[in-house]
Scaffold this motif. Structure first.
Motif, PDB file in Angstrom:
ATOM      1  N   ARG A 196       0.828  -1.196   0.000  1.00 19.80           N
ATOM      2  CA  ARG A 196       0.000   0.000   0.000  1.00 19.80           C
ATOM      3  C   ARG A 196       0.866   1.251   0.000  1.00 19.80           C
ATOM      4  NH1 ARG A 196      -3.791   3.377  -1.538  1.00 19.80           N
ATOM      5  NH2 ARG A 196      -4.564   4.753   0.109  1.00 19.80           N
ATOM      6  N   GLN A 197       1.935   1.246   0.766  1.00 16.63           N
ATOM      7  CA  GLN A 197       2.805   2.411   0.835  1.00 16.63           C
ATOM      8  C   GLN A 197       3.479   2.683  -0.500  1.00 16.63           C
ATOM      9  OE1 GLN A 197       5.585   2.019   4.049  1.00 16.63           O
ATOM     10  NE2 GLN A 197       4.021   2.203   5.643  1.00 16.63           N
ATOM     11  N   ASP A 198       4.042   1.643  -1.100  1.00 17.57           N
ATOM     12  CA  ASP A 198       4.726   1.810  -2.385  1.00 17.57           C
ATOM     13  C   ASP A 198       3.756   2.254  -3.469  1.00 17.57           C
ATOM     14  OD1 ASP A 198       7.179   1.032  -1.331  1.00 17.57           O
ATOM     15  OD2 ASP A 198       6.808  -1.080  -1.717  1.00 17.57           O
ATOM     16  N   GLU A 199       2.567   1.692  -3.461  1.00 15.01           N
ATOM     17  CA  GLU A 199       1.566   2.037  -4.465  1.00 15.01           C
ATOM     18  C   GLU A 199       1.127   3.490  -4.301  1.00 15.01           C
ATOM     19  OE1 GLU A 199      -0.918   1.773  -7.694  1.00 15.01           O
ATOM     20  OE2 GLU A 199       0.640   0.385  -7.028  1.00 15.01           O
ATOM     21  N   LEU A 200       0.950   3.933  -3.069  1.00 16.69           N
ATOM     22  CA  LEU A 200       0.552   5.311  -2.822  1.00 16.69           C
ATOM     23  C   LEU A 200       1.642   6.284  -3.269  1.00 16.69           C
ATOM     24  CD1 LEU A 200      -1.542   7.262  -1.649  1.00 16.69           C
ATOM     25  CD2 LEU A 200      -0.408   7.016   0.572  1.00 16.69           C
ATOM     26  N   PHE A 201       2.896   5.942  -2.987  1.00 17.75           N
ATOM     27  CA  PHE A 201       3.993   6.802  -3.409  1.00 17.75           C
ATOM     28  C   PHE A 201       4.058   6.880  -4.932  1.00 17.75           C
ATOM     29  CE2 PHE A 201       8.511   7.211  -4.708  1.00 17.75           C
ATOM     30  CZ  PHE A 201       8.706   8.519  -4.292  1.00 17.75           C
ATOM     31  N   LYS A 202       3.876   5.754  -5.601  1.00 12.97           N
ATOM     32  CA  LYS A 202       3.896   5.736  -7.061  1.00 12.97           C
ATOM     33  C   LYS A 202       2.793   6.627  -7.621  1.00 12.97           C
ATOM     34  CE  LYS A 202       2.122   2.354  -9.407  1.00 12.97           C
ATOM     35  NZ  LYS A 202       1.845   1.012  -9.993  1.00 12.97           N
ATOM     36  N   THR A 217       0.428  22.480  -3.198  1.00 14.90           N
ATOM     37  CA  THR A 217       0.093  22.225  -1.802  1.00 14.90           C
ATOM     38  C   THR A 217      -0.082  20.737  -1.516  1.00 14.90           C
ATOM     39  OG1 THR A 217      -2.300  22.409  -2.173  1.00 14.90           O
ATOM     40  CG2 THR A 217      -1.092  24.442  -1.658  1.00 14.90           C
ATOM     41  N   LEU A 218       0.283  20.359  -0.315  1.00 14.57           N
ATOM     42  CA  LEU A 218       0.107  18.981   0.150  1.00 14.57           C
ATOM     43  C   LEU A 218      -1.357  18.575   0.114  1.00 14.57           C
ATOM     44  CD1 LEU A 218       0.864  16.363   1.703  1.00 14.57           C
ATOM     45  CD2 LEU A 218       0.829  17.736   3.808  1.00 14.57           C
ATOM     46  N   SER A 219      -2.251  19.485   0.496  1.00 11.69           N
ATOM     47  CA  SER A 219      -3.678  19.160   0.576  1.00 11.69           C
ATOM     48  C   SER A 219      -4.257  18.749  -0.775  1.00 11.69           C
ATOM     49  CB  SER A 219      -4.455  20.346   1.143  1.00 11.69           C
ATOM     50  OG  SER A 219      -4.297  21.491   0.316  1.00 11.69           O
ATOM     51  N   PHE A 220      -3.802  19.373  -1.854  1.00 10.83           N
ATOM     52  CA  PHE A 220      -4.302  19.009  -3.187  1.00 10.83           C
ATOM     53  C   PHE A 220      -4.015  17.550  -3.500  1.00 10.83           C
ATOM     54  CE2 PHE A 220      -3.166  18.163  -7.609  1.00 10.83           C
ATOM     55  CZ  PHE A 220      -4.359  18.443  -8.248  1.00 10.83           C
ATOM     56  N   TYR A 221      -2.775  17.123  -3.282  1.00 13.16           N
ATOM     57  CA  TYR A 221      -2.391  15.753  -3.624  1.00 13.16           C
ATOM     58  C   TYR A 221      -3.038  14.739  -2.683  1.00 13.16           C
ATOM     59  CZ  TYR A 221       0.850  18.141  -6.662  1.00 13.16           C
ATOM     60  OH  TYR A 221       1.376  18.953  -7.646  1.00 13.16           O
ATOM     61  N   ALA A 222      -3.173  15.119  -1.416  1.00 13.41           N
ATOM     62  CA  ALA A 222      -3.848  14.229  -0.466  1.00 13.41           C
ATOM     63  C   ALA A 222      -5.312  14.043  -0.847  1.00 13.41           C
ATOM     64  CB  ALA A 222      -3.728  14.804   0.943  1.00 13.41           C
ATOM     65  N   LYS A 230      -1.648  14.302   6.525  1.00 15.16           N
ATOM     66  CA  LYS A 230      -0.665  13.742   7.445  1.00 15.16           C
ATOM     67  C   LYS A 230      -0.226  12.350   6.997  1.00 15.16           C
ATOM     68  CE  LYS A 230       0.145  12.637  12.319  1.00 15.16           C
ATOM     69  NZ  LYS A 230      -0.413  12.654  13.695  1.00 15.16           N
ATOM     70  N   TYR A 231      -1.194  11.538   6.553  1.00 11.95           N
ATOM     71  CA  TYR A 231      -0.869  10.173   6.122  1.00 11.95           C
ATOM     72  C   TYR A 231       0.003  10.197   4.870  1.00 11.95           C
ATOM     73  CZ  TYR A 231      -1.463   5.297   4.711  1.00 11.95           C
ATOM     74  OH  TYR A 231      -1.226   3.981   4.355  1.00 11.95           O
ATOM     75  N   LEU A 232      -0.367  11.024   3.893  1.00 11.27           N
ATOM     76  CA  LEU A 232       0.416  11.110   2.661  1.00 11.27           C
ATOM     77  C   LEU A 232       1.829  11.599   2.969  1.00 11.27           C
ATOM     78  CD1 LEU A 232       0.668  10.965  -0.413  1.00 11.27           C
ATOM     79  CD2 LEU A 232      -0.185  13.327  -0.515  1.00 11.27           C
TER      80      LEU A 232
END
Length: 305
Positions: A196-202, A217-222, A230-232
C-alpha cells in the motif's frame, strides 16, 4: 529466575555521498556523481547509504545482507542500492573487482523526473535489488561506464554540466528499459511487492508530474489520492526519504531553471505560468531554493555552456 541473552542489533553507520569522493576519479562532479573502479572501500561492515548506487561485479563475487535479506552477487551481476538501504555482513571473494556508479539523491531525483521512468519498476528494484544481466545488457552497462570514464577524463578538463546531464539522461532511459524487462521477467515467479505504501507513493509521483506546475500544496495531492495530508506526508517520507513539499520544490525549481534558460518569458510571465500568487512570492521561492534572485539565476544559467 532465568535470563535470556539477547543478541544486540547491529549499529549502522551512515555513509554520506561526500565520503565517496576520495575513492572517485570524477572529482569535478563531487556534488553529483562518484565513479569508483577496483577500489577496496575502507568502510565498516554495517552501513546505511544516503545516495543511489549501481554496483556492477566484473570479477569474482560478493556476499552481503541487504535490509536483512542475504544475497550472492556473481560476475556480471548488478546491484541497485537505493537511499536508506542497510548493508551488512559484506564479504568479497579474492580478487573481486567492482565498478560503482553512485549519484547524490538530489541529482538522481532530477534525472528520474526528467525521464519516462516507471516508478513501479523503481519500487520493484528497491525490493529486489540484485539484477541478473543478459549478455547484451552487460555490454551496455560496460559501455556506459567506459563513456562516463572517458568523458570525465577527456582532454584534462571537466565536461560541461549540461553535457554530462545529457549522457546520464540517456543512461537512465536505458536503465528504465532494463528494469522493465527485469520486472516483467521476475514477477511471474516472485510475490508481488506492491504494498500500500509503495503504491501510494507511485500514484503521488504520477500525480505530481502531471500537476506540479499549477498545484503546490500537500492538501491538493492528499485530496486527489483520498488520504489525509498527514498520512500522505508520512508515507512519502518513509518510502523516499523526502517530504511532499521537498518533491514539489524539486519539480518546480527544475522547471523554473529550464524556463529561465530556454525561453524568452519574463520573470513575471514565468511566475504566472507556474501559478505563483505574485512575482514577489516567486522571487523569494527562487532565492530560498538557489541562493539567487530569478534575474541573477537566469544570467548564471545562460553563462554556462
Amino acid at each position: 529466575m532465568s535470563t535470556t541473552n539477547l543478541q544486540s542489533a547491529p549499529v549502522f553507520s551512515k555513509i554520506c555521498f561526500r565520503q565517496l569522493v576520495e575513492y572517485s576519479f570524477a572529482k569535478n562532479f563531487e556534488d553529483k556523481l562518484a565513479l569508483i573502479d577496483n577500489e577496496e572501500l575502507n568502510i565498516c561492515n554495517n552501513i546505511e547509504v544516503d545516495f543511489i548506487a549501481l554496483l556492477f561485479c566484473t570479477h569474482g563475487n560478493i556476499e552481503l545482507d541487504i535490509n536483512n535479506e542475504h544475497y550472492f552477487m556473481g560476475t556480471n551481476d548488478m546491484f541497485y542500492c537505493s537511499y536508506g538501504t542497510l548493508l551488512h555482513h559484506i564479504s568479497f571473494s579474492t580478487g573481486c573487482r567492482v565498478k560503482a556508479l553512485c549519484v547524490s539523491v538530489e541529482y538522481a531525483k532530477r534525472l528520474f523526473m526528467r525521464s519516462n521512468c516507471c516508478w513501479e519498476n523503481v519500487v520493484y528494484a528497491k525490493h529486489y535489488p540484485l539484477i541478473y544481466l543478459r549478455p547484451n545488457e552487460q555490454q551496455l552497462v560496460r559501455a556506459y561506464y567506459q563513456l562516463f570514464t572517458a568523458k570525465v577524463n577527456s582532454y584534462g578538463f571537466a565536461p560541461s554540466k549540461n553535457d554530462m546531464d545529457c549522457i546520464f539522461q540517456s543512461f537512465f532511459q536505458d536503465l528504465n528499459q532494463l528494469l522493465i524487462h527485469y520486472t516483467k521477467e521476475n514477477k511471474q515467479n516472485e510475490k508481488s511487492i506492491s504494498s500500500r505504501q509503495d503504491e501510494l507513493f507511485k500514484q503521488f509521483m504520477i500525480l505530481l508530474k502531471e500537476n506540479f506546475k499549477h498545484e503546490h500544496t500537500l492538501s491538493f495531492y492528499a485530496d486527489r489520492l483520498c488520504v489525509s495530508p498527514k498520512y500522505l506526508s508520512t508515507i512519502v517520507k518513509t518510502v523516499s526519504g523526502q517530504s511532499v513539499s521537498k518533491w514539489i520544490d524539486v519539480y518546480l525549481i527544475d522547471e523554473i531553471k529550464s524556463l529561465l534558460r530556454n525561453s524568452n518569458l519574463s520573470i513575471k510571465e514565468i511566475a504566472c505560468l507556474l501559478n505563483f500568487p505574485n512575482i514577489s512570492f516567486f522571487g523569494k521561492f527562487v532565492k530560498r531554493q538557489t541562493g539567487k534572485s530569478p534575474v541573477t539565476l537566469r544570467k548564471s544559467l545562460l553563462s554556462v555552456e
